[in-house]
Enzyme design. Structure first.
Site, PDB file in Angstrom:
ATOM      1  N   GLY A  22       0.824  -1.210   0.000  1.00 23.64           N
ATOM      2  CA  GLY A  22       0.000   0.000   0.000  1.00 23.64           C
ATOM      3  C   GLY A  22       0.855   1.257   0.000  1.00 23.64           C
ATOM      4  O   GLY A  22       2.082   1.188  -0.104  1.00 23.64           O
ATOM      5  N   ARG A  72      -9.307   9.738  -1.293  1.00 27.06           N
ATOM      6  CA  ARG A  72      -8.902  10.689  -0.262  1.00 27.06           C
ATOM      7  C   ARG A  72      -8.669  12.059  -0.885  1.00 27.06           C
ATOM      8  O   ARG A  72      -8.433  12.198  -2.085  1.00 27.06           O
ATOM      9  CB  ARG A  72      -7.684  10.171   0.488  1.00 27.06           C
ATOM     10  CG  ARG A  72      -8.133   9.123   1.496  1.00 27.06           C
ATOM     11  CD  ARG A  72      -6.995   8.491   2.222  1.00 27.06           C
ATOM     12  NE  ARG A  72      -6.300   7.538   1.383  1.00 27.06           N
ATOM     13  CZ  ARG A  72      -5.426   6.666   1.859  1.00 27.06           C
ATOM     14  NH1 ARG A  72      -5.158   6.624   3.143  1.00 27.06           N
ATOM     15  NH2 ARG A  72      -4.828   5.815   1.039  1.00 27.06           N
ATOM     16  N   LYS A  94       4.169 -13.113  18.466  1.00 28.08           N
ATOM     17  CA  LYS A  94       4.315 -13.897  19.709  1.00 28.08           C
ATOM     18  C   LYS A  94       5.161 -15.135  19.449  1.00 28.08           C
ATOM     19  O   LYS A  94       6.110 -15.429  20.188  1.00 28.08           O
ATOM     20  CB  LYS A  94       2.925 -14.270  20.225  1.00 28.08           C
ATOM     21  CG  LYS A  94       2.933 -15.154  21.463  1.00 28.08           C
ATOM     22  CD  LYS A  94       1.530 -15.222  22.063  1.00 28.08           C
ATOM     23  CE  LYS A  94       1.466 -16.283  23.140  1.00 28.08           C
ATOM     24  NZ  LYS A  94       1.069 -17.592  22.597  1.00 28.08           N
ATOM     25  N   LYS A 131     -12.689  -7.291   9.356  1.00 29.39           N
ATOM     26  CA  LYS A 131     -11.914  -8.531   9.496  1.00 29.39           C
ATOM     27  C   LYS A 131     -10.412  -8.262   9.564  1.00 29.39           C
ATOM     28  O   LYS A 131      -9.711  -8.883  10.353  1.00 29.39           O
ATOM     29  CB  LYS A 131     -12.241  -9.486   8.333  1.00 29.39           C
ATOM     30  CG  LYS A 131     -13.584 -10.193   8.554  1.00 29.39           C
ATOM     31  CD  LYS A 131     -14.053 -10.916   7.323  1.00 29.39           C
ATOM     32  CE  LYS A 131     -13.543 -12.319   7.258  1.00 29.39           C
ATOM     33  NZ  LYS A 131     -14.140 -13.030   6.087  1.00 29.39           N
ATOM     34  N   TYR A 180     -14.454   1.013  10.157  1.00 33.75           N
ATOM     35  CA  TYR A 180     -13.020   1.324  10.196  1.00 33.75           C
ATOM     36  C   TYR A 180     -12.606   1.701  11.619  1.00 33.75           C
ATOM     37  O   TYR A 180     -11.672   1.126  12.186  1.00 33.75           O
ATOM     38  CB  TYR A 180     -12.722   2.473   9.235  1.00 33.75           C
ATOM     39  CG  TYR A 180     -11.250   2.795   9.106  1.00 33.75           C
ATOM     40  CD1 TYR A 180     -10.352   1.859   8.607  1.00 33.75           C
ATOM     41  CD2 TYR A 180     -10.757   4.042   9.489  1.00 33.75           C
ATOM     42  CE1 TYR A 180      -8.997   2.161   8.492  1.00 33.75           C
ATOM     43  CE2 TYR A 180      -9.407   4.341   9.362  1.00 33.75           C
ATOM     44  CZ  TYR A 180      -8.533   3.403   8.862  1.00 33.75           C
ATOM     45  OH  TYR A 180      -7.198   3.701   8.751  1.00 33.75           O
ATOM     46  N   THR A 212      -6.153  -3.352  -1.992  1.00 34.94           N
ATOM     47  CA  THR A 212      -5.990  -1.922  -2.302  1.00 34.94           C
ATOM     48  C   THR A 212      -4.529  -1.582  -2.600  1.00 34.94           C
ATOM     49  O   THR A 212      -4.249  -0.527  -3.161  1.00 34.94           O
ATOM     50  CB  THR A 212      -6.491  -1.015  -1.138  1.00 34.94           C
ATOM     51  OG1 THR A 212      -5.818  -1.400   0.065  1.00 34.94           O
ATOM     52  CG2 THR A 212      -7.982  -1.130  -0.939  1.00 34.94           C
ATOM     53  N   ASN A 234      -3.898 -12.457  13.847  1.00 35.60           N
ATOM     54  CA  ASN A 234      -2.874 -13.280  13.175  1.00 35.60           C
ATOM     55  C   ASN A 234      -1.502 -12.630  13.235  1.00 35.60           C
ATOM     56  O   ASN A 234      -0.493 -13.301  13.456  1.00 35.60           O
ATOM     57  CB  ASN A 234      -3.261 -13.514  11.708  1.00 35.60           C
ATOM     58  CG  ASN A 234      -4.411 -14.505  11.589  1.00 35.60           C
ATOM     59  OD1 ASN A 234      -4.554 -15.391  12.420  1.00 35.60           O
ATOM     60  ND2 ASN A 234      -5.230 -14.349  10.568  1.00 35.60           N
TER      61      ASN A 234
HETATM   62  N1  UDP Z   1     -13.086  15.439   0.934  1.00 37.82           N
HETATM   63  C1  UDP Z   1     -13.527  16.376   0.019  1.00 37.82           C
HETATM   64  N2  UDP Z   1     -13.452  16.061  -1.300  1.00 37.82           N
HETATM   65  C2  UDP Z   1     -12.958  14.879  -1.761  1.00 37.82           C
HETATM   66  C3  UDP Z   1     -12.509  13.932  -0.831  1.00 37.82           C
HETATM   67  C4  UDP Z   1     -12.585  14.243   0.510  1.00 37.82           C
HETATM   68  O1  UDP Z   1     -13.977  17.474   0.391  1.00 37.82           O
HETATM   69  O2  UDP Z   1     -12.930  14.696  -3.007  1.00 37.82           O
HETATM   70  C5  UDP Z   1     -13.132  15.788   2.368  1.00 37.82           C
HETATM   71  C6  UDP Z   1     -13.762  14.739   3.271  1.00 37.82           C
HETATM   72  O3  UDP Z   1     -15.152  14.939   3.374  1.00 37.82           O
HETATM   73  C7  UDP Z   1     -13.045  14.990   4.583  1.00 37.82           C
HETATM   74  C8  UDP Z   1     -11.674  15.476   4.175  1.00 37.82           C
HETATM   75  O4  UDP Z   1     -11.792  15.896   2.823  1.00 37.82           O
HETATM   76  O5  UDP Z   1     -13.683  16.003   5.315  1.00 37.82           O
HETATM   77  C9  UDP Z   1     -10.583  14.408   4.255  1.00 37.82           C
HETATM   78  O6  UDP Z   1     -11.084  13.267   3.610  1.00 37.82           O
HETATM   79  P1  UDP Z   1     -10.210  11.982   3.326  1.00 37.82           P
HETATM   80  O7  UDP Z   1     -11.075  11.011   2.610  1.00 37.82           O
HETATM   81  O8  UDP Z   1      -8.930  12.373   2.673  1.00 37.82           O
HETATM   82  O9  UDP Z   1      -9.792  11.413   4.747  1.00 37.82           O
HETATM   83  P2  UDP Z   1     -10.451  11.377   6.204  1.00 37.82           P
HETATM   84  O10 UDP Z   1      -9.670  12.369   6.976  1.00 37.82           O
HETATM   85  O11 UDP Z   1     -11.892  11.778   6.142  1.00 37.82           O
HETATM   86  O12 UDP Z   1     -10.277   9.987   6.652  1.00 37.82           O
END
Ligand code: UDP
Length: 309
Positions: free
Chosen positions: A13, A189, A108, A94, A148, A38, A102
């Site tokens: 990742g 993200r 351990k 999971k 999550y 991913t 695991n």
């Molecule tokens: N966000 C956004 N536009 C995008 C993707 C994310 O405005 O295209 C916002 C999302 O709603 C959050 C922040 O950016 O408030 C960070 O989102 P991300 O998915 O990067 O990570 P998070 O901190 O939420 O786990």
């Protein structure tokens, strides 16, 4: 002297692959376990032929059997992008529960040190700001993000139970938003989304009004902190992140400036339980690891933009 061997789950990742490279370059032998749900082998391209690196395609939810002597187990496997965990909620639960069990079992058996890659999401939508490690969080267990958040909270509890019961040398790192080269273009993200939207002349999608805040850490800074924590005699959780806090609207404007893009900003519905604010208190990491981030958001974004180009 024989090299110390490190097992990294989720090593294909974004964070895991940077860490694999750093550890091989620092003289460790690295075994990466990843099911590639991913992660991506492309992230490990320059390591695949290195004799100090081995890749095993396996889901960590299944029993992990290795013949080698192992000094460290770094449990990084996780579906960390909200888009991924919303798509695969059961898999997410999971990997945080069975996968952590695991990975702890492997540590351990091998009498290895163990590090859990936890998250700022254990603080949920935080009522305390900035977040210190002793804040217990505000998580909606039955909301869509619960899969999550709760998987990581369970993983932390299991890690501490192994520490207390089996005297395992465990570490817990709570990682705040991290970005940099190696992320998938439309990973979901915010940083890769905005950069790629800007580069593709597509509108930048701000969720809600963009008033929510995040604190973004450049990957090289994070990896340095992870390497220090791995070797440190610390068993309590440690926040790693960059405390400079930005609203999502500010981030969108910075990305537009750095890319010189003419993309518009459009507003989309704010996802359920999206945390309103997030900023790490890193005094523990500063004190115990002598660590602090070095790369500013603009500098880190410049490097990330260049990589995506
Ligand atoms: N966000 C956004 N536009 C995008 C993707 C994310 O405005 O295209 C916002 C999302 O709603 C959050 C922040 O950016 O408030 C960070 O989102 P991300 O998915 O990067 O990570 P998070 O901190 O939420 O786990």
């Amino acid at each position: 002297m024989a090299k110390q061997r490190v097992v990294i789950t989720g090593g294909a990742g974004f964070i895991g692959s940077h860490l694999c490279l750093k550890l091989v370059n620092s003289g460790y032998s690295v075994v990466c376990i990843d099911n590639l749900i991913t992660g991506c082998l492309n992230n490990l391209k320059i390591l695949l032929k290195n004799r100090n690196f081995r890749f095993i395609k396996q889901d960590v939810c299944n029993y992990i059997k290795l013949a080698d002597k192992i000094s460290f187990v770094l449990h990084c496997a996780s579906l960390a992008s909200p888009e991924d965990y919303l798509r695969f909620p059961i898999k997410t639960l999971k990997v945080g529960s069975l996968g952590t069990h695991n990975a702890l079992g492997l540590a351990k058996e091998k009498k290895a040190a163990f590090m859990l890659f936890s998250t700022s999401e254990v603080y949920g939508d935080p009522l305390v700001h900035p977040q210190k490690e002793n804040y217990w969080g505000n998580v909606n267990t039955v909301g869509v993000r619960g899969c999550y958040d709760e998987s990581k909270r369970f993983a932390e509890a299991l890690t501490m139970a192994y520490h207390r019961t089996h005297k395992l040398n465990t570490k817990i790192v709570r990682i705040f938003n991290t970005y940099g080269p190696g992320m998938r273009s439309y990973d979901g993200r915010v940083v890769p989304n905005f950069i790629n939207q800007a580069l593709d002349n597509q509108p930048l999608t701000v969720y809600g009004k963009g008033e929510q805040t995040r604190s973004f850490c450049y990957i090289d800074d994070l990896v340095e902190g992870l390497c220090r924590l791995m070797l440190a005699p610390i068993n309590e959780p440690v926040n790693l992140g960059n405390p400079n806090e930005f609203s999502i609207m500010q981030l969108a404007r910075i990305v537009l400036k750095l890319t010189g893009s003419k993309s518009k900003i459009i507003f989309k519905t704010l996802p359920q339980d999206d945390p309103r604010q997030r900023q790490p208190d890193i005094s523990r990491a500063k004190r115990l690891l002598k660590w602090r981030p070095q790369v500013s958001l603009e500098e880190g974004l410049r490097k990330t933009v260049a990589w995506f180009k």
